[in-house]
Design a protein around this motif. Structure first.
Motif, PDB file in Angstrom:
ATOM      1  N   TYR A   1      34.331 -92.421  79.500  1.00  0.00           N
ATOM      2  CA  TYR A   1      32.977 -92.629  78.666  1.00  0.00           C
ATOM      3  C   TYR A   1      31.908 -93.154  77.902  1.00  0.00           C
TER       4      TYR A   1
ATOM      5  N   THR B   1      28.822 -94.691  75.347  1.00  0.00           N
ATOM      6  CA  THR B   1      28.365 -93.439  73.915  1.00  0.00           C
ATOM      7  C   THR B   1      27.659 -94.776  73.486  1.00  0.00           C
TER       8      THR B   1
ATOM      9  N   THR C   1      32.160 -88.458  79.740  1.00  0.00           N
ATOM     10  CA  THR C   1      32.044 -87.563  78.629  1.00  0.00           C
ATOM     11  C   THR C   1      30.959 -88.805  77.746  1.00  0.00           C
TER      12      THR C   1
ATOM     13  N   ILE D   1      35.047 -97.321  78.781  1.00  0.00           N
ATOM     14  CA  ILE D   1      33.382 -96.855  77.503  1.00  0.00           C
ATOM     15  C   ILE D   1      33.197 -97.603  77.969  1.00  0.00           C
TER      16      ILE D   1
END
Length: 400
Positions: A234, A236, A259, A379
Motif C-alpha cells: 500500500y 498513501t 494499492t 504500507i
C-alpha cells in the motif's frame, strides 16, 4: 506489463479524462498556452535540468530517505509502516520540489514577479525561499484565518522577503486566497507568473506541478525495492489539492500489486458541513479554471469547507486525481480531525517525528489499516511535511 489504460495524462487540451482543461477567458488562454509551450521547451534544456538537479540535491537535500517506523508498527501490530521523509527537505515539506521548478521556470521565461496562494503556509515558505534563491520578487496571498493559525510560517515568509497579502473575504482560508492571488496575477499576466501550490488550476499547472513533484515517487520506488526487495503493498498520502499524493502515486500507477490510497479530511464528520472530503462527497463541477470534483451548492458555487489542516481545506481537487478515481486506480478514504490529532501525537511520542497536520491524515489511515493486516504487509506513507508549524496550535487545542 500493466493492464491499466490511462490514456494521455493530460491530453493536448489539458484534460485528464473529462477533468482539467482551461475554463478561462480567451486572452488568458493564450497566456496559459504560452506557459505550456515555454515549459515543454525549457524543461528539456540541459541548463534547466542541470540547475534544477543541483538545487534538489545540494539545496533541498534530496533524496529524502525512507524510514521504517519500527516502534509505531510494533505498537499497532499488523503491517509494517514506512515513511517517505519529505519533512526532512529544506523548508520542511514537499512543496519545495515544485516551487524550485516554478521559480526557475519564471527566471528562464524572464518574468518579473511570482504570485501565489498558500493555505498552511508551506507553499508560501517554499516559494519565498525559491524566489529569494533565484532573485525574483514574490507575492503570497494567504487567508486571515490561516495567517493567525500558522504564525511560524508567516514569520518565515516575511523574513525571506516576500510580500504577504492577507485575504479577509469569504471564509478567509485557502479557496479565498486562490481567488485573490489569481486576480492579482490577471493584472499583468505577461510579466507575472502564477506559481500555483498544487496539481490544480487551468492547464498546464496540474501537469507542471505533478512533473516537479514526481521525484518523490521515483525515489521512493527505487528506495523501497533496495530496502525490501519488493514494492510496498500500500502507498498513501493526504489529499487536499493533491500535489504530494500525485508526486508519490505517479511512479506506481502501473504497478498492479500496489494499492494506492488518497486520504481526505472528514473534519468533524461527513454528515456535517465541516469537512473537505471532495472526492468522497463532491460532484463534478468547475473551480478556478478547471473541471474536477467540487464540494458545491445547488447553484454550482463552492461550499465553505473545513479541516484542522489548513493545507487541505479546499473545495476542489486535482483533475488527475478525479480521473484516477473514476478509473478505480486510486482509492480515496478519509480521516477525521480527531484521528489526525491522535496520529499527530502518536507519531510524535512513539517515533520522535512531529508530522504536519496535513500528513497526519495519511498517518492516521495507515495506523487504522495496519491493524487489519498481517506483518508480511507493508504500507508506505508520504510524510509530506513536518509539524513544527502546527505545534503551538496543537498544544493549545490539547491543553499541553
Amino acid at each position: 506489463m500493466s493492464s491499466f489504460d490511462f490514456g494521455p495524462m493530460p491530453d493536448k487540451e489539458g484534460f485528464f479524462g473529462q477533468y482539467g482543461g482551461q475554463i478561462i477567458p480567451p486572452e488568458l488562454k493564450a497566456i496559459m498556452d504560452e506557459i505550456n509551450t515555454a515549459y515543454e521547451e525549457i524543461r528539456q534544456t540541459p541548463d534547466f535540468q542541470e540547475e534544477l538537479q543541483m538545487l534538489l540535491t545540494d539545496f533541498v537535500g534530496r533524496p529524502s530517505p525512507i524510514y521504517f517506523a519500527r516502534r509505531l508498527s510494533d505498537k499497532i501490530g499488523g503491517a509494517r509502516i514506512f515513511l517517505k521523509r519529505e519533512d526532512l527537505n529544506h523548508t520542511g515539506a514537499h512543496k519545495i520540489n515544485h516551487c524550485l521548478g516554478e521559480a526557475l521556470l519564471a527566471k528562464f521565461m524572464g518574468k518579473t514577479k511570482v504570485i501565489a496562494e498558500t493555505g498552511a503556509g508551506q507553499h508560501g515558505v517554499a516559494l519565498a525561499t525559491a524566489c529569494a534563491l533565484v532573485g525574483i520578487p514574490c507575492e503570497i496571498h494567504m487567508g486571515q484565518v490561516d495567517i493567525e493559525k500558522e504564525h511560524p510560517n508567516v514569520t518565515k515568509m516575511k523574513i525571506l522577503g516576500c510580500t504577504l497579502i492577507p485575504v479577509t473575504r469569504g471564509t478567509a482560508t485557502l479557496k479565498d486566497a486562490v481567488d485573490s492571488a489569481f486576480e492579482a496575477y490577471l493584472k499583468d499576466p505577461v510579466n507575472y507568473i502564477y506559481a500555483i501550490g498544487s496539481v490544480v488550476g487551468p492547464h498546464p499547472f496540474p501537469k507542471i506541478v505533478r512533473d516537479f513533484q514526481s521525484v518523490i515517487g521515483r525515489e521512493a520506488r527505487q528506495q523501497f525495492m533496495e530496502k525490501e526487495g519488493k514494492l510496498p503493498d500500500y502507498i498513501t498520502a493526504c489529499v487536499g489539492g493533491g500535489s504530494n499524493a500525485m508526486g508519490l502515486f505517479t511512479e506506481f500507477l502501473n504497478d498492479e500489486s500496489v494499492t494506492i490510497v488518497g486520504v481526505e479530511p472528514s473534519g468533524k464528520g461527513l454528515d456535517t458541513p465541516y469537512h473537505s472530503a471532495t472526492m468522497t462527497k463532491g460532484t463534478q463541477g468547475e473551480i478556478h479554471g478547471f473541471k474536477c470534483y467540487v464540494l458545491q451548492d445547488s447553484n454550482g458555487e463552492p461550499l465553505p469547507v473545513h479541516s484542522i489542516a489548513s493545507g487541505l481545506d479546499y473545495p476542489g481537487v486535482g483533475p488527475q486525481h478525479c480521473h484516477l478515481k473514476d478509473l478505480d486506480r486510486v482509492q480515496y478514504d478519509v480521516a477525521s480531525d480527531q484521528e489526525c490529532l491522535d496520529a499527530f501525537m502518536m507519531l510524535s511520542r512513539v517515533e520522535g517525528i512531529i508530522p504536519a497536520l496535513e500528513s497526519a491524515h495519511a498517518v492516521a489511515w495507515a495506523i487504522r489499516k495496519a491493524a487489519t493486516l498481517g506483518p508480511d504487509q507493508t504500507i508506505l506513507v508520504n510524510l509530506s511535511g513536518r509539524g513544527y508549524k502546527d505545534a503551538d496550535y496543537v498544544s493549545e487545542k490539547l491543553g499541553l
